[in-house]
Design a protein around this motif. Structure first.
Motif, short mmCIF file in Angstrom:
data_model
loop_
_atom_site.label_atom_id
_atom_site.label_comp_id
_atom_site.label_asym_id
_atom_site.label_seq_id
_atom_site.Cartn_x
_atom_site.Cartn_y
_atom_site.Cartn_z
N ARG A 18 -35.27 17.95 30.59
CA ARG A 18 -35.99 17.11 31.53
C ARG A 18 -35.19 15.85 31.82
O ARG A 18 -34.39 15.40 30.99
CB ARG A 18 -37.36 16.74 30.96
N HIS A 19 -35.40 15.27 32.99
CA HIS A 19 -34.65 14.11 33.43
C HIS A 19 -35.59 13.07 34.02
O HIS A 19 -36.57 13.43 34.68
CB HIS A 19 -33.60 14.52 34.47
N ARG A 20 -35.28 11.81 33.80
CA ARG A 20 -36.15 10.73 34.27
C ARG A 20 -36.15 10.63 35.79
O ARG A 20 -37.18 10.36 36.40
CB ARG A 20 -35.70 9.40 33.66
N ASN A 21 -35.01 10.87 36.40
CA ASN A 21 -34.92 10.81 37.86
C ASN A 21 -33.71 11.61 38.30
O ASN A 21 -32.91 12.08 37.47
CB ASN A 21 -34.85 9.37 38.37
N ARG A 24 -30.02 11.19 37.15
CA ARG A 24 -29.64 11.64 35.82
C ARG A 24 -29.48 13.16 35.74
O ARG A 24 -29.23 13.71 34.66
CB ARG A 24 -30.69 11.19 34.80
N GLU A 30 -37.30 20.60 38.45
CA GLU A 30 -37.19 19.23 38.97
C GLU A 30 -36.48 19.25 40.31
O GLU A 30 -36.84 18.51 41.24
CB GLU A 30 -36.45 18.35 37.97
N SER A 41 -40.93 16.03 39.07
CA SER A 41 -41.60 16.70 37.97
C SER A 41 -40.96 18.06 37.73
O SER A 41 -40.42 18.68 38.66
CB SER A 41 -43.09 16.89 38.28
#
Length: 215
Positions: A18-21, A24, A30, A41
């Protein structure tokens, strides 16, 4: 007069986890939320939840050297959300069928029992035939699973949870199997699940160029 120019937003890099935005990186789902214009998300509303779960597993179990090969598939899951409950059953059957011949014995047993139980509950002749063909490749495992189901097992819990467990066990089983190219098999499974959804919704596959033009 001052002329301002906007800088085009760079596309995220497909990577594991998973990545914050987007700056990244992005996992498969996502990336799908990014293309769909949804809130960032790995569980976007635009994609069927079990298909999204499969896509996340395939993304994370694929190495960096081959993950880019999944990128052309991302636009095809955007908006692909069949309403029929049978779609979850079909994805699970496809996953188990792909993993059964090559997974470890422990996973084979879990998959065979899950597969037999699921097709009994689905009551769909076509899915039952697919399951029977897969189980025929591992007759000893099939006999064990049937004994287990007849003697000690009763179907409990939701259809969704059963399908999710089968899909996750299948993808891990394929990734850890002693075969020459497990990553290609994971990709083929994801393609098969997407095609099943496209058939069910009578939807033509969307190319990356088309999605970007239409968005």
């Amino acid at each position: 007069m001052t002329i301002t120019q906007s800088t085009p937003q760079l596309m995220p890099i497909l990577s594991a986890g998973r990545h914050r935005n987007a700056s990244r990186g992005a996992c498969f789902m996502e990336y799908a939320s990014f293309l769909a214009g949804e809130r960032w998300s790995d569980r976007p509303a635009c994609t069927h939840p079990l298909l999204a779960s499969l896509a996340r597993d395939v993304n994370d179990l694929t190495t960096d050297a081959h993950r880019g090969e999944l990128l052309p598939l991302v636009p095809r899951v955007v908006g692909l959300n069949p309403a029929s409950e049978l779609y979850s059953a079909e994805v699970a059957v496809l996953a188990a069928s792909a993993a059964l011949p090559i997974a470890s014995m422990e996973r084979q047993r879990a998959l065979a029992a899950g597969l037999i139980s699921l097709v009994r509950r689905a009551e769909d002749d076509r899915l039952e035939r697919i399951a029977e063909e897969s189980l025929a490749q591992v007759p000893d495992i099939q006999r064990w699973a049937q004994r287990y189901l007849n003697e000690v097992y009763s179907a409990r819990g939701s259809w969704t949870h059963a399908a999710e467990a089968i899909v996750h066990t299948s993808t891990v089983g394929i990734a850890l199997a002693c075969v020459a190219d497990p990553e290609s098999q994971l990709k083929d499974l994801l393609v098969a699940a997407i095609q099943a959804g496209e058939r069910m919704t009578q939807r033509v596959g969307i190319t990356p160029d088309r999605l970007l033009v239409d968005s």
